[in-house]
Scaffold this motif. Structure first.
Motif, PDB file in Angstrom:
ATOM      1  N   CYS A   1      -2.802 -25.048 -11.966  1.00 29.10           N
ATOM      2  CA  CYS A   1      -2.028 -26.295 -11.857  1.00 29.10           C
ATOM      3  C   CYS A   1      -2.943 -27.462 -11.467  1.00 29.10           C
ATOM      4  O   CYS A   1      -4.050 -27.250 -10.965  1.00 29.10           O
ATOM      5  N   PRO A   2      -2.483 -28.702 -11.666  1.00 26.38           N
ATOM      6  CA  PRO A   2      -3.289 -29.864 -11.255  1.00 26.38           C
ATOM      7  C   PRO A   2      -3.291 -30.007  -9.730  1.00 26.38           C
ATOM      8  O   PRO A   2      -2.671 -30.907  -9.171  1.00 26.38           O
ATOM      9  N   SER A   3      -3.958 -29.064  -9.076  1.00 23.83           N
ATOM     10  CA  SER A   3      -3.975 -28.988  -7.614  1.00 23.83           C
ATOM     11  C   SER A   3      -5.400 -29.168  -7.118  1.00 23.83           C
ATOM     12  O   SER A   3      -6.362 -28.989  -7.869  1.00 23.83           O
ATOM     13  N   ASN A   4      -5.521 -29.446  -5.832  1.00 25.01           N
ATOM     14  CA  ASN A   4      -6.829 -29.630  -5.192  1.00 25.01           C
ATOM     15  C   ASN A   4      -7.680 -28.362  -5.361  1.00 25.01           C
ATOM     16  O   ASN A   4      -7.241 -27.273  -4.992  1.00 25.01           O
ATOM     17  N   PRO A   5      -8.912 -28.488  -5.901  1.00 23.33           N
ATOM     18  CA  PRO A   5      -9.722 -27.288  -6.140  1.00 23.33           C
ATOM     19  C   PRO A   5     -10.227 -26.632  -4.860  1.00 23.33           C
ATOM     20  O   PRO A   5     -10.545 -25.446  -4.861  1.00 23.33           O
ATOM     21  N   PHE A   6     -10.285 -27.378  -3.757  1.00 23.63           N
ATOM     22  CA  PHE A   6     -10.846 -26.837  -2.515  1.00 23.63           C
ATOM     23  C   PHE A   6      -9.777 -26.199  -1.623  1.00 23.63           C
ATOM     24  O   PHE A   6      -9.999 -25.146  -1.055  1.00 23.63           O
ATOM     25  N   ILE A   7      -8.631 -26.856  -1.495  1.00 25.47           N
ATOM     26  CA  ILE A   7      -7.649 -26.378  -0.509  1.00 25.47           C
ATOM     27  C   ILE A   7      -6.407 -25.741  -1.153  1.00 25.47           C
ATOM     28  O   ILE A   7      -5.563 -25.204  -0.448  1.00 25.47           O
ATOM     29  N   SER A   8      -6.286 -25.832  -2.475  1.00 27.83           N
ATOM     30  CA  SER A   8      -5.110 -25.235  -3.125  1.00 27.83           C
ATOM     31  C   SER A   8      -5.507 -24.108  -4.070  1.00 27.83           C
ATOM     32  O   SER A   8      -5.042 -22.981  -3.937  1.00 27.83           O
ATOM     33  N   ILE A   9      -6.371 -24.400  -5.041  1.00 24.38           N
ATOM     34  CA  ILE A   9      -6.799 -23.367  -5.993  1.00 24.38           C
ATOM     35  C   ILE A   9      -7.936 -22.535  -5.373  1.00 24.38           C
ATOM     36  O   ILE A   9      -7.994 -21.320  -5.549  1.00 24.38           O
ATOM     37  N   GLY A  10      -8.830 -23.208  -4.610  1.00 31.05           N
ATOM     38  CA  GLY A  10      -9.987 -22.523  -4.010  1.00 31.05           C
ATOM     39  C   GLY A  10      -9.605 -21.269  -3.215  1.00 31.05           C
ATOM     40  O   GLY A  10     -10.205 -20.209  -3.418  1.00 31.05           O
ATOM     41  N   PRO A  11      -8.615 -21.356  -2.307  1.00 26.16           N
ATOM     42  CA  PRO A  11      -8.255 -20.153  -1.541  1.00 26.16           C
ATOM     43  C   PRO A  11      -7.745 -19.022  -2.433  1.00 26.16           C
ATOM     44  O   PRO A  11      -8.034 -17.854  -2.168  1.00 26.16           O
ATOM     45  N   ILE A  12      -7.022 -19.360  -3.496  1.00 28.58           N
ATOM     46  CA  ILE A  12      -6.522 -18.295  -4.398  1.00 28.58           C
ATOM     47  C   ILE A  12      -7.712 -17.603  -5.057  1.00 28.58           C
ATOM     48  O   ILE A  12      -7.788 -16.375  -5.119  1.00 28.58           O
ATOM     49  N   LEU A  13      -8.685 -18.400  -5.521  1.00 26.08           N
ATOM     50  CA  LEU A  13      -9.861 -17.838  -6.196  1.00 26.08           C
ATOM     51  C   LEU A  13     -10.753 -17.078  -5.219  1.00 26.08           C
ATOM     52  O   LEU A  13     -11.554 -16.238  -5.625  1.00 26.08           O
ATOM     53  N   ALA A  14     -10.624 -17.396  -3.921  1.00 20.33           N
ATOM     54  CA  ALA A  14     -11.468 -16.739  -2.911  1.00 20.33           C
ATOM     55  C   ALA A  14     -10.924 -15.373  -2.490  1.00 20.33           C
ATOM     56  O   ALA A  14     -11.627 -14.600  -1.841  1.00 20.33           O
ATOM     57  N   VAL A  15      -9.674 -15.070  -2.848  1.00 18.76           N
ATOM     58  CA  VAL A  15      -9.143 -13.737  -2.514  1.00 18.76           C
ATOM     59  C   VAL A  15      -9.940 -12.709  -3.324  1.00 18.76           C
ATOM     60  O   VAL A  15      -9.999 -12.822  -4.552  1.00 18.76           O
TER      61      VAL A  15
ATOM     62  N   MET B   1       4.609 -13.853 -20.838  1.00 21.88           N
ATOM     63  CA  MET B   1       4.784 -14.427 -19.508  1.00 21.88           C
ATOM     64  C   MET B   1       3.614 -15.369 -19.189  1.00 21.88           C
ATOM     65  O   MET B   1       2.466 -15.058 -19.459  1.00 21.88           O
ATOM     66  N   ILE B   2       3.968 -16.499 -18.615  1.00 23.28           N
ATOM     67  CA  ILE B   2       2.954 -17.462 -18.185  1.00 23.28           C
ATOM     68  C   ILE B   2       2.778 -17.304 -16.670  1.00 23.28           C
ATOM     69  O   ILE B   2       3.777 -17.218 -15.936  1.00 23.28           O
ATOM     70  N   VAL B   3       1.539 -17.277 -16.213  1.00 25.48           N
ATOM     71  CA  VAL B   3       1.261 -17.206 -14.778  1.00 25.48           C
ATOM     72  C   VAL B   3       0.634 -18.525 -14.352  1.00 25.48           C
ATOM     73  O   VAL B   3      -0.308 -19.005 -14.981  1.00 25.48           O
ATOM     74  N   MET B   4       1.199 -19.124 -13.294  1.00 23.47           N
ATOM     75  CA  MET B   4       0.657 -20.397 -12.807  1.00 23.47           C
ATOM     76  C   MET B   4       0.061 -20.194 -11.416  1.00 23.47           C
ATOM     77  O   MET B   4       0.732 -19.651 -10.527  1.00 23.47           O
ATOM     78  N   LEU B   5      -1.176 -20.616 -11.232  1.00 21.71           N
ATOM     79  CA  LEU B   5      -1.798 -20.614  -9.891  1.00 21.71           C
ATOM     80  C   LEU B   5      -1.535 -21.989  -9.285  1.00 21.71           C
ATOM     81  O   LEU B   5      -1.892 -23.007  -9.893  1.00 21.71           O
ATOM     82  N   ALA B   6      -0.922 -21.993  -8.098  1.00 21.23           N
ATOM     83  CA  ALA B   6      -0.346 -23.253  -7.641  1.00 21.23           C
ATOM     84  C   ALA B   6      -0.644 -23.596  -6.200  1.00 21.23           C
ATOM     85  O   ALA B   6      -0.650 -22.732  -5.319  1.00 21.23           O
ATOM     86  N   GLY B   7      -0.849 -24.893  -5.956  1.00 21.94           N
ATOM     87  CA  GLY B   7      -0.829 -25.453  -4.615  1.00 21.94           C
ATOM     88  C   GLY B   7       0.598 -25.919  -4.338  1.00 21.94           C
ATOM     89  O   GLY B   7       1.556 -25.222  -4.691  1.00 21.94           O
ATOM     90  N   GLY B   8       0.728 -27.109  -3.746  1.00 23.35           N
ATOM     91  CA  GLY B   8       2.048 -27.568  -3.333  1.00 23.35           C
ATOM     92  C   GLY B   8       2.675 -28.619  -4.230  1.00 23.35           C
ATOM     93  O   GLY B   8       3.176 -28.320  -5.317  1.00 23.35           O
ATOM     94  N   VAL B   9       2.596 -29.870  -3.785  1.00 24.38           N
ATOM     95  CA  VAL B   9       3.393 -30.935  -4.408  1.00 24.38           C
ATOM     96  C   VAL B   9       3.005 -31.196  -5.872  1.00 24.38           C
ATOM     97  O   VAL B   9       3.877 -31.233  -6.749  1.00 24.38           O
ATOM     98  N   GLY B  10       1.678 -31.349  -6.154  1.00 24.49           N
ATOM     99  CA  GLY B  10       1.242 -31.617  -7.528  1.00 24.49           C
ATOM    100  C   GLY B  10       1.622 -30.485  -8.456  1.00 24.49           C
ATOM    101  O   GLY B  10       2.142 -30.703  -9.562  1.00 24.49           O
ATOM    102  N   ALA B  11       1.388 -29.260  -8.000  1.00 25.26           N
ATOM    103  CA  ALA B  11       1.684 -28.079  -8.817  1.00 25.26           C
ATOM    104  C   ALA B  11       3.170 -27.966  -9.113  1.00 25.26           C
ATOM    105  O   ALA B  11       3.575 -27.631 -10.232  1.00 25.26           O
ATOM    106  N   SER B  12       3.984 -28.274  -8.096  1.00 24.12           N
ATOM    107  CA  SER B  12       5.432 -28.081  -8.243  1.00 24.12           C
ATOM    108  C   SER B  12       6.026 -28.950  -9.346  1.00 24.12           C
ATOM    109  O   SER B  12       7.022 -28.579  -9.974  1.00 24.12           O
ATOM    110  N   LYS B  13       5.406 -30.089  -9.595  1.00 22.22           N
ATOM    111  CA  LYS B  13       5.909 -30.964 -10.673  1.00 22.22           C
ATOM    112  C   LYS B  13       5.809 -30.233 -12.006  1.00 22.22           C
ATOM    113  O   LYS B  13       6.755 -30.205 -12.783  1.00 22.22           O
ATOM    114  N   LEU B  14       4.637 -29.641 -12.255  1.00 20.86           N
ATOM    115  CA  LEU B  14       4.438 -28.944 -13.523  1.00 20.86           C
ATOM    116  C   LEU B  14       5.251 -27.651 -13.570  1.00 20.86           C
ATOM    117  O   LEU B  14       5.806 -27.295 -14.609  1.00 20.86           O
ATOM    118  N   ILE B  15       5.338 -26.978 -12.427  1.00 23.61           N
ATOM    119  CA  ILE B  15       6.126 -25.735 -12.371  1.00 23.61           C
ATOM    120  C   ILE B  15       7.589 -26.040 -12.703  1.00 23.61           C
ATOM    121  O   ILE B  15       8.239 -25.314 -13.453  1.00 23.61           O
TER     122      ILE B  15
END
Ligand code: FO1
Length: 306
Positions: A191-205, A1-15
């Motif tokens: 995913c190719p998402s913003n490191p501050f507002i898309s991936i950053g919050p996931i990593l901050a959990v 299984m592949i797990v993708m950490l994702a923001g919105g529009v940019g991530a959805s293209k790859l997803i």
């Protein structure tokens, strides 16, 4: 299984690319909820919805968010009553937010609600929110503190960013299924998402970064910066204002404690050696996805590499 950490529009293209190559049990998306907002009493989860609408084929192709050919009659009526109209909520999109809010009010968790929405939209790949807690991102700017959507949409990213605040994040926990997915994954993809507002919050959990260090699976990040520009949104502006270099190298450095592979765009090939000094493997390929074929091609290339 592949797990993708994702923001919105940019991530959805790859997803979308991956979803065409992998069966539902082979792909889990962990979505950012740091951009969530309450408006008109409704809970709005833009990044989760962008993934949802993309995977069911209903996304508005012009914007990459919202629903294709949606109408805006309810929003117009709300404005006539004196409500704010800066956030474009389409009628069909509003139905999602009404339904989500109603289920949350009945006591269902965001994980359960997202699962119900996936079923309703016939999305079979797994979509998990990063957490069940409400953890909106606020930006400290030269014009005061703004909710992320106020900064992005109402203010058009014009204020100068000084600092980010992931509110309530210390009390949050990874949503049910998140830790298990990361630990059981064969590979984890940022995913190719913003490191501050898309991936950053996931990593901050609390706990998620540790799980990425702990997992045996390779952790791979795809660059959101190509040729000194962001593929989407204010990533380049934010990097510059927060005193980072506007370069894939800065992104790789942010993730280097848990990252195994950095996927660099072929246009930035000359940065390969610099990024390899972080003790990472660097793979160079075309990361720009302008059509479905390119989305599938990048997903295929990443799967081959993995
Ligand atoms: N983005 C905009 O630029 N303008 C909007 O009015 C807007 C409305 C909107 C409504 C629902 C939704 O799910 C997303 C929406 N977005 C809008 C996109 C959103 O602001 C961003 O894409 C993400 O929050 C950042 O990932």
């Amino acid at each position: 299984m592949i797990v993708m950490l994702a923001g919105g529009v940019g991530a959805s293209k790859l997803i979308l690319g991956f979803s065409k190559l992998l069966s539902p049990d082979q792909l889990t998306v962990i979505g950012n909820t740091g951009d969530d907002m309450e408006l008109f009493g409704l809970r709005i989860c833009p990044d989760l919805d962008t993934v949802l609408y993309t995977l069911c084929g209903k996304v508005n192709p012009k914007t990459g968010w919202g629903i294709r050919a949606d109408s805006f009659r309810c929003l117009a009526a709300l404005q006539e009553l004196g409500g704010e109209g800066w956030f474009q909520l389409g009628d069909r999109d509003l139905a999602t937010h009404i339904w989500r809010t109603s289920l949350l009010k009945q006591g269902y968790s965001l994980t359960q609600v997202t699962d119900r929405l996936c079923q309703a939209f016939e999305v079979n790949h797994k979509l998990l929110p990063m957490t069940d807690s409400f953890v909106p991102t606020y930006l400290v700017t030269d014009q005061g503190e703004l909710h992320l959507q106020e900064y992005l949409v109402r203010e058009g990213c014009r204020p100068v960013l000084k600092e980010l605040r992931y509110s309530n994040i210390e009390q949050a926990q990874p949503a049910p299924g998140v830790a298990d997915a990361i630990l059981k994954a064969e590979a984890i993809l940022l995913c190719p998402s913003n490191p501050f507002i898309s991936i950053g919050p996931i990593l901050a959990v609390p706990g998620i970064k540790e799980l990425l260090v702990q997992t045996q699976a390779p952790v791979v990040a795809v660059t959101p910066i190509v040729n000194q520009r962001a593929l989407k949104g204010p990533t380049a502006k934010m990097l510059a204002e927060l005193d980072y270099a506007v370069s894939p190298t800065a992104i790789a450095e942010m993730y280097k404690d848990f990252l195994d592979v950095f996927v660099l765009d072929e246009r930035d090939e000359e940065l390969q050696q610099e990024i390899e000094t972080f003790d990472l493997k660097v793979v160079t390929t075309n990361t720009v996805m302008t059509n479905t074929e390119e989305k599938i091609n990048l997903a295929r290339r990443l799967l081959e590499m993995l």
